[in-house]
Design an enzyme around this catalytic site. Sequence first.
Site, short mmCIF file in Angstrom:
data_model
loop_
_atom_site.label_atom_id
_atom_site.label_comp_id
_atom_site.label_asym_id
_atom_site.label_seq_id
_atom_site.Cartn_x
_atom_site.Cartn_y
_atom_site.Cartn_z
N ARG A 40 -7.16 -4.24 3.62
CA ARG A 40 -8.22 -4.75 4.49
C ARG A 40 -9.31 -5.36 3.62
NH1 ARG A 40 -5.15 -4.91 8.03
NH2 ARG A 40 -5.02 -3.64 9.90
N HIS A 79 -4.31 -13.76 6.61
CA HIS A 79 -3.80 -12.49 7.16
C HIS A 79 -2.38 -12.67 7.74
CE1 HIS A 79 -5.14 -8.38 8.93
NE2 HIS A 79 -3.84 -8.39 8.71
N1 LIG Z 1 -2.04 -8.03 5.48
C1 LIG Z 1 -1.19 -7.74 6.43
O1 LIG Z 1 -0.53 -8.61 7.00
C2 LIG Z 1 -0.99 -6.30 6.80
C3 LIG Z 1 0.08 -5.95 7.65
C4 LIG Z 1 0.27 -4.62 7.95
C5 LIG Z 1 -0.56 -3.64 7.40
N2 LIG Z 1 -1.58 -4.00 6.58
C6 LIG Z 1 -2.44 -2.99 5.97
O2 LIG Z 1 -1.63 -2.10 5.21
C7 LIG Z 1 -2.09 -0.78 5.43
C8 LIG Z 1 -1.00 0.22 5.07
O3 LIG Z 1 0.02 0.21 6.06
P1 LIG Z 1 1.15 1.35 6.11
O4 LIG Z 1 1.88 1.18 7.38
O5 LIG Z 1 1.92 1.36 4.82
O6 LIG Z 1 0.22 2.67 6.16
P2 LIG Z 1 0.65 4.19 6.12
O7 LIG Z 1 2.11 4.34 6.40
O8 LIG Z 1 -0.32 4.93 6.95
O9 LIG Z 1 0.43 4.61 4.57
C9 LIG Z 1 -0.83 4.69 4.00
C10 LIG Z 1 -0.68 5.09 2.52
O10 LIG Z 1 -1.96 5.08 1.91
C11 LIG Z 1 -2.21 6.33 1.28
N3 LIG Z 1 -3.61 6.69 1.36
C12 LIG Z 1 -4.39 6.84 2.46
N4 LIG Z 1 -5.64 7.21 2.11
C13 LIG Z 1 -5.63 7.30 0.76
C14 LIG Z 1 -6.61 7.65 -0.19
N5 LIG Z 1 -7.86 7.99 0.16
N6 LIG Z 1 -6.27 7.65 -1.49
C15 LIG Z 1 -5.01 7.33 -1.87
N7 LIG Z 1 -4.01 6.99 -1.02
C16 LIG Z 1 -4.34 6.98 0.28
C17 LIG Z 1 -1.36 7.33 2.07
O11 LIG Z 1 -1.18 8.49 1.26
P3 LIG Z 1 -0.21 9.69 1.73
O12 LIG Z 1 1.20 9.14 1.60
O13 LIG Z 1 -0.50 10.76 0.76
O14 LIG Z 1 -0.58 10.00 3.15
C18 LIG Z 1 -0.11 6.50 2.34
O15 LIG Z 1 0.73 6.55 1.22
C19 LIG Z 1 -2.51 -0.79 6.90
O16 LIG Z 1 -3.39 0.26 7.18
C20 LIG Z 1 -3.17 -2.14 7.02
O17 LIG Z 1 -4.53 -2.03 6.65
C21 LIG Z 1 -1.80 -5.31 6.28
#
Ligand SMILES: NC(=O)c1ccc[n+]([C@@H]2O[C@H](COP(=O)([O-])OP(=O)(O)OC[C@H]3O[C@@H](n4cnc5c(N)ncnc54)[C@H](OP(=O)(O)O)[C@@H]3O)[C@@H](O)[C@H]2O)c1
Length: 308
Positions: free
Chosen positions: A223, A271
């Site tokens: 983000r 994005h």
């Molecule tokens: N640019 C784009 O087109 C696009 C598209 C989709 C998503 N996104 C972004 O990508 C993000 C991630 O998506 P996802 O589906 O992979 O999310 P997710 O499955 O919820 O995974 C989040 C990861 O981040 C880690 N995390 C969370 N808080 C943390 C912290 N304080 N310190 C260290 N690690 C932390 C989590 O750790 P744990 O494994 O230990 O829980 C997990 O490994 C979304 O939230 C969104 O903002 C962007």
Amino acid sequence: MTPLVLLGSGNGLGRVREAMLARRPGLSIVRADEDGACQAQVALCWNPLPGSLGALPKLQMIHSIAAGADQIFKDPSRPPGIPVCRIVDPDHRLGMVEYVLWGVLHYHRSFDQMLARQAQAIWDRPAQRPARDVRIGVMGLGELGREVAHRLASLGFSTRGWARRAQALEGIETFEYARLDVFLDGLDMLVCLLPLTPQTAGILSEKTFSRLNHGAVLINCGRGEHLVRDDLVAALRSGQLRGALLDVFEAEPLPQDDSFWRTPYLIVTPHIASSASYEVIAEQILHNLDRLHAGTELANQVNPEHGY
Ligand SMILES: NC(=O)c1ccc[n+]([C@@H]2O[C@H](COP(=O)([O-])OP(=O)(O)OC[C@H]3O[C@@H](n4cnc5c(N)ncnc54)[C@H](OP(=O)(O)O)[C@@H]3O)[C@@H](O)[C@H]2O)c1
């Protein structure tokens, strides 16, 4: 029939409504300013206005129409006991892999330098470096980050991953929250795939950049609020960062007069790193609607304590 309301901005909500109605023509899905909105039991959200969730006294489920749910947690009126769900899709993972891979190869094979040379008609052949000598760190090892890290490792890049909790992933050196500095030390490329939470906001800062190798690269697909923009500009200017590929911004669409459009060594994309199709989004929401009616556990729930 469960009434649903669309909360937020952008044309995505309208497209999701169309895809849902194509599958269930009888559904009642209204916009926030239409009659019956305040009777909604389900809110479908993309950047809901602050106060909008609290105005729905019959709410039973809040659904993001994307992978991220940070926009929902920004509404201080969100009733805390109502489940929040998001979209999780295998094609979404592949889209993210393609995007990050493109960024990594762009810098790894020196296309940034060659494009600059081309503009001056200079025939210069950058040295090739084996992938194993390139250290790439992926912040966030969730649905998207884990897949990206696996693919980079399978191409031979020396891959590290950082998550809140310790994880064991074959071929990837993983680090838990408290070991951020060790994770960052000496990285050549840093990929951010974190969710936006109070702990991760502003994490892409001078403190982080200073631990990377001089001339490192940043790829931010998390983000816009993860980035401290003045720190990025300073790091690009000093050469601490050789380049940055940004897909997400605090204000989207990025305003036309935003200096990021014209910042040297910065690539801006709108994005587009990855998104699920409207068909998949509609099907996942309908699936959860059925589960809500049946009283069974909802899929892809976000942990409200962690905010992701
Ligand atoms: N640019 C784009 O087109 C696009 C598209 C989709 C998503 N996104 C972004 O990508 C993000 C991630 O998506 P996802 O589906 O992979 O999310 P997710 O499955 O919820 O995974 C989040 C990861 O981040 C880690 N995390 C969370 N808080 C943390 C912290 N304080 N310190 C260290 N690690 C932390 C989590 O750790 P744990 O494994 O230990 O829980 C997990 O490994 C979304 O939230 C969104 O903002 C962007």
